[in-house]
Design a protein around this motif. Sequence first.
Motif, PDB file in Angstrom:
ATOM      1  N   ILE A 133      15.992  -5.565   4.838  1.00 27.98           N
ATOM      2  CA  ILE A 133      16.802  -5.618   3.614  1.00 27.98           C
ATOM      3  C   ILE A 133      16.570  -6.938   2.890  1.00 27.98           C
ATOM      4  CG2 ILE A 133      19.166  -5.696   2.721  1.00 27.98           C
ATOM      5  CD1 ILE A 133      19.940  -3.828   5.055  1.00 27.98           C
ATOM      6  N   TRP A 136      13.184  -7.078   1.193  1.00 25.34           N
ATOM      7  CA  TRP A 136      13.232  -6.410  -0.116  1.00 25.34           C
ATOM      8  C   TRP A 136      13.724  -7.377  -1.185  1.00 25.34           C
ATOM      9  CZ3 TRP A 136      11.170  -2.365  -2.338  1.00 25.34           C
ATOM     10  CH2 TRP A 136      10.748  -1.281  -1.558  1.00 25.34           C
ATOM     11  N   VAL A 140      11.469  -8.880  -4.410  1.00 30.63           N
ATOM     12  CA  VAL A 140      11.945  -8.760  -5.796  1.00 30.63           C
ATOM     13  C   VAL A 140      12.082 -10.147  -6.428  1.00 30.63           C
ATOM     14  CG1 VAL A 140      13.877  -8.048  -7.251  1.00 30.63           C
ATOM     15  CG2 VAL A 140      13.108  -6.560  -5.399  1.00 30.63           C
ATOM     16  N   PHE A 162       5.104  -4.830  -2.865  1.00 36.97           N
ATOM     17  CA  PHE A 162       6.074  -3.759  -3.134  1.00 36.97           C
ATOM     18  C   PHE A 162       5.664  -2.485  -2.411  1.00 36.97           C
ATOM     19  CE2 PHE A 162       7.118   0.034  -5.640  1.00 36.97           C
ATOM     20  CZ  PHE A 162       8.505  -0.035  -5.635  1.00 36.97           C
ATOM     21  N   LEU A 165       5.835  -2.819   1.430  1.00 36.06           N
ATOM     22  CA  LEU A 165       7.222  -2.783   1.881  1.00 36.06           C
ATOM     23  C   LEU A 165       7.784  -1.370   1.818  1.00 36.06           C
ATOM     24  CD1 LEU A 165       9.524  -4.451   2.947  1.00 36.06           C
ATOM     25  CD2 LEU A 165      10.126  -5.098   0.614  1.00 36.06           C
ATOM     26  N   LEU A 166       7.343  -0.602   0.822  1.00 38.93           N
ATOM     27  CA  LEU A 166       7.782   0.787   0.706  1.00 38.93           C
ATOM     28  C   LEU A 166       7.300   1.592   1.916  1.00 38.93           C
ATOM     29  CD1 LEU A 166       9.364   2.378  -1.475  1.00 38.93           C
ATOM     30  CD2 LEU A 166       7.170   3.181  -2.344  1.00 38.93           C
ATOM     31  N   THR A 169       9.217   0.447   5.120  1.00 36.18           N
ATOM     32  CA  THR A 169      10.570   0.990   5.167  1.00 36.18           C
ATOM     33  C   THR A 169      10.541   2.463   5.559  1.00 36.18           C
ATOM     34  OG1 THR A 169      11.224  -0.571   3.434  1.00 36.18           O
ATOM     35  CG2 THR A 169      12.713   1.265   3.874  1.00 36.18           C
TER      36      THR A 169
END
Length: 377
Positions: A133, A136, A140, A162, A165-166, A169
């Motif tokens: 978390i 993320w 950002v 990005f 991390l996607l 996750t």
Amino acid sequence: MGIFISLLIRGGSDAQRLGLITLANLFVAILMRQDHVINAFFNVFCVVPPSWPFAIRRLCARVYHIGGLHSGCATSGVVWLALLCGQATKEAVNGGVVAHASVPTVAISYSILLLLFGIFERVHRFFGWTSIILVWAQVVLLTNDYRRDQSLSHALVHSAPFWMLLVMTGSIVLPWLQLRKVSVRVEVLSEHAVRLYFTYSTPIPGSFVRLSVHPLKDWHSFATMAVPNEKGFSVVVSKATDAPSSIWVRGAPCFGVLRIVPLFRRIVLVATGSGIAPCAPHILEQRIPIRLLWTSPNVRETFGDRLVDEILGASPDAVVYDTRKHGKPDMVKLTLRLFNEFNAEAVCVISNQKLTEKLVYGLTSRGIPAFGPIWDS
């Protein structure tokens, strides 16, 4: 570490670049614990037929060492994160007109570093989730710090962190989407062990499943014992204190070290105690000639006549060594003798960490291919 030291001395990498390097390491570390990724590696390397040269098969059999990528990249990621924290702090303090890390980015980065340093087995899952978390938020914030005249959404979509991390996750969430409670039939083998039977899946020999009596508490991995031509599988649980009527399972059956057994033409399997469980499917399958060495105190009293008879019925030449009656043998010497007698190509060991490492080292140092779990996390 050479690259790390070089950048540390020369400088030249900003916080955004170091963030990418950090995330790339954590990306690999997490994917090496994803069931489907692990299974894909095993399926690719274990498709090699026994007719291929032994040197190739021996190399392919070391596929289970991909777990070293998990611990190695996780450690490397923490090291790079420490450098990122230092660089981000420097940029935030110095400021300037060019893009630089902001104070919130620095705060988030140090928070992640503290969490990763504080991870140990009991809080591994919860600290890991919290770290994701925060990562993320870090991605950002870093993207926003360096986006210049782009919109934040445009900069995120066009940044590698990005998308990594996607995927990270998703790989973490996927096994939990497969979380389910399944019925179980219990066979009490003795005061020391029970055998649990499941019908929701029929795994390939060499697989293990993750089980828990409570989904948010301890999870344990158990080798599956599938009986050829029968639906379902069973697991042997030592030191079991109760017999549940249902239990939680997470993710898909995942391959372990014994998935490599079909790579060899003849093999010696060494098991101690309940280590017989992952060996049993290969013995019952009788796909290749196997010589079994099984040491345990009070074998029949502990595991019951039915299981022992199944094993001995499929492997009548197995050596079952009762350590309660005869004491602990010289395992290296005994395994070496069986290896030579059986004219085997390799040895696989399923035991506790200390004995596994001792046997693998003792045999490998004598030129015998020996394989066993590496306890990489």
